[in-house]
Write a protein that holds these residues in place. Structure first.
Motif, PDB file in Angstrom:
ATOM      1  N   SER A 130       8.297 -36.868 -41.119  1.00 24.05           N
ATOM      2  CA  SER A 130       8.499 -37.422 -39.769  1.00 24.05           C
ATOM      3  C   SER A 130       9.044 -38.850 -39.842  1.00 24.05           C
ATOM      4  O   SER A 130       9.820 -39.271 -38.981  1.00 24.05           O
ATOM      5  CB  SER A 130       7.215 -37.355 -38.938  1.00 24.05           C
ATOM      6  N   MET A 131       8.665 -39.597 -40.887  1.00 25.87           N
ATOM      7  CA  MET A 131       9.202 -40.954 -41.060  1.00 25.87           C
ATOM      8  C   MET A 131      10.719 -40.924 -41.244  1.00 25.87           C
ATOM      9  O   MET A 131      11.427 -41.841 -40.806  1.00 25.87           O
ATOM     10  CB  MET A 131       8.532 -41.640 -42.258  1.00 25.87           C
ATOM     11  N   PHE A 157      12.809 -38.938 -39.801  1.00 19.96           N
ATOM     12  CA  PHE A 157      13.412 -38.838 -38.464  1.00 19.96           C
ATOM     13  C   PHE A 157      13.194 -40.115 -37.661  1.00 19.96           C
ATOM     14  O   PHE A 157      14.040 -40.511 -36.861  1.00 19.96           O
ATOM     15  CB  PHE A 157      12.881 -37.607 -37.731  1.00 19.96           C
ATOM     16  N   GLU A 158      12.061 -40.767 -37.888  1.00 17.50           N
ATOM     17  CA  GLU A 158      11.823 -42.044 -37.212  1.00 17.50           C
ATOM     18  C   GLU A 158      12.857 -43.088 -37.624  1.00 17.50           C
ATOM     19  O   GLU A 158      13.415 -43.797 -36.792  1.00 17.50           O
ATOM     20  CB  GLU A 158      10.417 -42.564 -37.532  1.00 17.50           C
ATOM     21  N   GLY A 193      16.293 -42.539 -36.176  1.00 12.18           N
ATOM     22  CA  GLY A 193      16.397 -42.860 -34.755  1.00 12.18           C
ATOM     23  C   GLY A 193      16.074 -44.309 -34.438  1.00 12.18           C
ATOM     24  O   GLY A 193      16.032 -44.699 -33.271  1.00 12.18           O
TER      25      GLY A 193
END
Lengths: 303, 303
Positions: free
Chosen positions: A124-125, A127-128, A131
């Motif tokens: 998830s990091m 994708f963080e 973005g």
């Protein structure tokens, strides 16, 4: 973007330094409770060739006006995904590896639960980071470009897992070339292609023929990388353990040399190399000097 | 969007039917090799209250012109993330749970390696769905909106993992209310907030005061949900096992009733309920009829 052409010893070394710094900066941007923070740091900073970030940078070097921040974020994101996959691969329920690059693997150092969560959060990091506005010095990149990067990364990340499953399914079985190619195209090829394409979409419109050319290039080097890996396994075994290619074939290991013989595998690696260079021929030589260097290095490496 | 107001028995049941269908459609859109395909299907279709998708739909119902496809993708994506977290939570190195909702957990049915990979791929599939055109009937949603949804989902997914770590760290320790709140805000609250906000950004500009109001609402119900869970644990224990709240407190379990006493916990749940309803007061009653219904249900539920 500076070029890698002046690095005669190791064309990845400049990229390695750049990504090292950016990975540390990116990790510092997250508030993570201990011991997860240390486990994530361990998983990411274990090192490695950093081939994917190097491919990001080298692809961006095709056009001097590439948005540097978007490329740097892509390089970090893709390396986060790669490191998450290694942390999970090493777990006891998978390969049960205790050492990676001479250091204890994540679960050995921090326990299975924390290593599992380190891999989870690294995904998830990624994708963080993609973005975020990290590394931005000018205006924000267009949302449509960031969205494309996210789509490329998400698809590659899923394919990588599919490749893992195909690989697990093939264990102890004799698979044909098509099945072997399918494993590697997903397991390692997808992320290598994503590294190239996530940089490519920052400089080319979706309709530009440069995109399919770079995809073709990436697919060829992704596969060539694996064939070369299989060949090196034999070469280094022969030197170190006295094992011969013939013995490897006898134990029915699904590798390219086992499947087609060592010479044919070497010829196939060369053919894939040519395919990659043919795809790059679409560009000016000077534009793809870095990509050419990396390609050359990947296929002539001895380890 | 149709309303949930006419469902007197269970305000989640219509949402459950809708999400069930959309989850199946979404799963069918992926080419996944066996046995991973079955494991992913198992992890997703085990059921559950589907609170997060219901919150997505109910938030979108604030404005009749909400982009239905973007909301449906958000609902699927957030449920994929939730299901990935459950598959990993159940693993032997975590909670080692054998049963979930009366059925074998993912690793019991498919093995640890496949359950690990099922969780891994569900996370990337969530981002794939969000960036896809699935359910689209009209023009594509603006890239900037999809990007916001991805940012919200990625941040919530990371926070959820941080919450897991905080929870593991708190095991066997007596934590104060602030620490307990920090655990739940991350572990369950982040994803509940994300469900509301991923729908909210499809209808409101980033500067609209509706966004912070809905965030306030989501944070309150997220926490209230957990306080209510803790209260129900005691209530159902009392009825079923004859255990009393006093005994629970003696074993030093970090729950709201253990921390503040049952009555104070009930008062706190009510206070959070009021906070949630106050935040919704920004909107017309008819706009938030569905959100009000769900809020009412979550806080008066008996199981």
């Amino acid at each position: 973007m500076s070029t890698l052409t002046d690095i005669s010893v190791h064309p990845l070394s400049e990229a390695q330094q750049r990504i090292q710094q950016d990975l540390l900066t990116a990790l510092d941007a997250f508030a993570i409770p201990e011991p997860l923070k240390s486990a994530v740091h361990h998983a990411v900073m274990l090192g490695g060739k950093r081939v994917r970030p190097a491919l990001c940078y080298a692809t961006a070097a095709i056009q001097p006006n590439a948005n540097a921040a978007a490329v740097r974020r892509a390089a970090v994101a893709i390396e986060f995904i790669h490191c998450y996959s290694l942390a999970h691969d090493d777990l006891p329920c998978m390969d049960n590896d205790l050492l990676r690059r001479g250091q204890p693997t994540c679960h050995v150092a921090y326990g299975e639960d924390t290593a599992l969560l380190a891999g989870d959060i690294l995904q998830s990091m990624a994708f963080e980071i993609l973005g975020s506005r990290l590394f931005d010095q000018g205006p924000a990149v267009e949302a449509s470009i960031v969205l494309k990067q996210m789509q490329i990364l998400a698809t590659a990340s899923s394919k990588m897992v599919n490749g893992q499953v195909l690989d697990l399914q093939a264990e102890g079985k004799h698979v044909d070339q098509q099945a072997l190619e399918n494993i590697h195209t997903n397991k390692t090829g997808a992320l290598i292609s994503a590294a190239v394409l996530m940089a490519a979409v920052t400089i080319f419109e979706g309709t530009d023929i440069a995109i399919p050319k770079l995809r073709e290039f990436a697919q060829a080097i992704g596969l060539a990388f694996q064939v070369q890996d299989d060949i090196l396994d034999i070469t280094s075994d022969t030197a170190m353990l006295g094992k011969t290619a013939g013995k490897d074939q006898q134990v029915d290991k699904s590798t390219y040399p086992a499947l087609m013989g060592l010479e044919a595998a070497q010829a196939y690696a060369l053919e894939l190399h040519h395919q990659a260079m043919n795809a790059l021929a679409h560009f000016d030589e000077s534009q793809v000097a870095e990509l050419t260097n990396i390609t050359q290095f990947l296929l002539t490496r001895k380890a």
